[in-house]
Structures are given as structure tokens and as C-alpha cells.
Design a protein around this motif. Structure first.
Motif, PDB file in Angstrom:
ATOM      1  N   ILE A  41      60.021 -49.781  -1.802  1.00  0.00           N
ATOM      2  CA  ILE A  41      60.119 -48.239  -1.762  1.00  0.00           C
ATOM      3  C   ILE A  41      61.299 -47.856  -2.561  1.00  0.00           C
ATOM      4  O   ILE A  41      61.876 -48.167  -3.360  1.00  0.00           O
ATOM      5  N   THR A  94      64.039 -48.103  -6.657  1.00  0.00           N
ATOM      6  CA  THR A  94      62.996 -48.755  -6.308  1.00  0.00           C
ATOM      7  C   THR A  94      63.308 -49.848  -5.400  1.00  0.00           C
ATOM      8  O   THR A  94      64.561 -50.953  -6.423  1.00  0.00           O
ATOM      9  N   PRO A 133      53.635 -50.051  -6.375  1.00  0.00           N
ATOM     10  CA  PRO A 133      54.025 -49.375  -5.191  1.00  0.00           C
ATOM     11  C   PRO A 133      52.529 -49.382  -4.158  1.00  0.00           C
ATOM     12  O   PRO A 133      53.136 -49.715  -3.212  1.00  0.00           O
ATOM     13  N   ARG A 141      53.034 -43.608  -3.865  1.00  0.00           N
ATOM     14  CA  ARG A 141      53.571 -43.144  -2.473  1.00  0.00           C
ATOM     15  C   ARG A 141      53.770 -41.773  -1.963  1.00  0.00           C
ATOM     16  O   ARG A 141      54.128 -41.641  -0.339  1.00  0.00           O
ATOM     17  N   TRP A 165      54.152 -44.126  -9.585  1.00  0.00           N
ATOM     18  CA  TRP A 165      54.799 -44.909  -8.709  1.00  0.00           C
ATOM     19  C   TRP A 165      54.758 -43.350  -7.444  1.00  0.00           C
ATOM     20  O   TRP A 165      54.470 -43.700  -6.202  1.00  0.00           O
ATOM     21  N   GLY A 207      54.345 -52.282  -1.662  1.00  0.00           N
ATOM     22  CA  GLY A 207      54.766 -51.409  -0.709  1.00  0.00           C
ATOM     23  C   GLY A 207      56.745 -51.062  -1.204  1.00  0.00           C
ATOM     24  O   GLY A 207      57.427 -50.804  -0.220  1.00  0.00           O
ATOM     25  N   GLU A 231      61.728 -42.988   3.160  1.00  0.00           N
ATOM     26  CA  GLU A 231      61.182 -42.724   2.174  1.00  0.00           C
ATOM     27  C   GLU A 231      60.781 -41.034   2.199  1.00  0.00           C
ATOM     28  O   GLU A 231      60.565 -40.438   0.613  1.00  0.00           O
ATOM     29  N   ARG A 282      50.499 -42.108  -0.081  1.00  0.00           N
ATOM     30  CA  ARG A 282      51.186 -43.270   1.593  1.00  0.00           C
ATOM     31  C   ARG A 282      51.568 -42.800   2.396  1.00  0.00           C
ATOM     32  O   ARG A 282      51.388 -42.536   3.652  1.00  0.00           O
ATOM     33  N   HIS A 283      52.897 -41.094   1.950  1.00  0.00           N
ATOM     34  CA  HIS A 283      52.767 -40.301   3.151  1.00  0.00           C
ATOM     35  C   HIS A 283      52.480 -39.251   3.299  1.00  0.00           C
ATOM     36  O   HIS A 283      52.959 -38.119   3.890  1.00  0.00           O
ATOM     37  N   GLU A 290      60.728 -46.724   5.264  1.00  0.00           N
ATOM     38  CA  GLU A 290      59.843 -45.811   4.761  1.00  0.00           C
ATOM     39  C   GLU A 290      60.176 -44.519   5.077  1.00  0.00           C
ATOM     40  O   GLU A 290      59.939 -43.404   4.850  1.00  0.00           O
TER      41      GLU A 290
END
Length: 133
Positions: free
Chosen positions: A64, A8, A59, A126, A122, A62, A90, A129-130, A87
Motif C-alpha cells: 500500500i 509503501t 504493487p 495501484r 507503482w 498488494g 490509499e 486498482r482503484h 486500501e
């Protein structure tokens, strides 16, 4: 087995993580208004650097994902890279990881991580988030 390891990268914190000055409180033992004001100013000035330092380990702050090393069964390991170190990159990287994990037959294999629950937690946070799950 599926073996996995991630790396990360710290990044500047999201705006929502930075407390406004009026929400920073000095310890209750402080009575002198000048010392209270100095404490608040110092805390406000240092919080971005503190959050940035913590972001590669949290995570939610933020950090990445910059690369994922993965090996399935006895195959040679493959390293997937976040080509842009941001991002968007990512998101692309995590979609590739998800596609690999969802290949037929892979869902029956045990998952092994170098850092145990850290990597899986993690990746899960993440990925959400996407918009992945």
C-alpha cells in the motif's frame, strides 16, 4: 518540473496470490514421499510470510502507498498521507495525487521521481486498482 517520491507498506497477500497446497510441487529430485510431503508443508507454511515481505516492493502483491511527497516547480514540497494505512486510504491518497497532476499547466511539466520508474510504475498499477488512470 514535478518531483515525486513514494513510500509503501507491506501487507498480507491477496488470497489469489497464495497457492493451494496441491499446486506446490517438490523438486523432481525428491523421491521419498515423506520428504516430498515435508517440502510441500514447509513451502505452504512459508509462502504467506514470503509474499508479505515482497509486497512492499511489488504493487501486484498488494503493498500500500502510505505517503507521496510532491513538489511542483520551485514550490515547497508537500507530503500527502494515507490517513488510514489501508486500501481505502490509499484510494483517497491516489485521487489527490491524480487531481494535482491533472491541474492546468502541470501536464506540460517534466516528471521526476526519486526512485525512477519504480515510483511511477507503482502509482500506475495501484491507481488502476482503484479505478484511476
Amino acid at each position: 518540473m514535478i518531483y515525486l517520491d513514494i513510500e509503501t507498506l507491506a501487507q498480507d497477500p491477496y488470497e489469489w496470490a497464495i497457492k493451494p497446497d496441491n499446486e506446490i510441487k517438490a523438486p523432481k529430485t525428491y523421491k521419498d514421499p515423506e520428504k516430498i510431503a515435508a517440502y510441500i508443508a514447509e513451502a505452504a507454511a512459508g509462502q504467506v510470510a514470503e509474499l508479505r515481505a515482497r509486497s512492499s516492493l511489488d504493487p501486484l502483491l498488494g503493498g500500500i502507498v502510505v505517503c507521496v511527497g510532491i513538489a511542483v516547480r520551485d514550490a515547497d514540497p508537500v507530503v500527502l498521507l494515507n490517513e488510514t494505512s489501508d486500501e481505502a486510504g490509499e484510494g483517497t491518497l491516489l485521487r489527490k495525487v491524480q487531481a494535482g497532476l491533472l491541474r492546468p499547466g502541470n501536464n506540460e511539466l517534466p516528471l521526476v521521481s526519486w526512485n525512477g520508474t519504480f515510483d511511477w510504475r507503482w502509482l500506475a498499477i495501484r491507481a488502476l486498482r482503484h479505478g484511476l488512470y
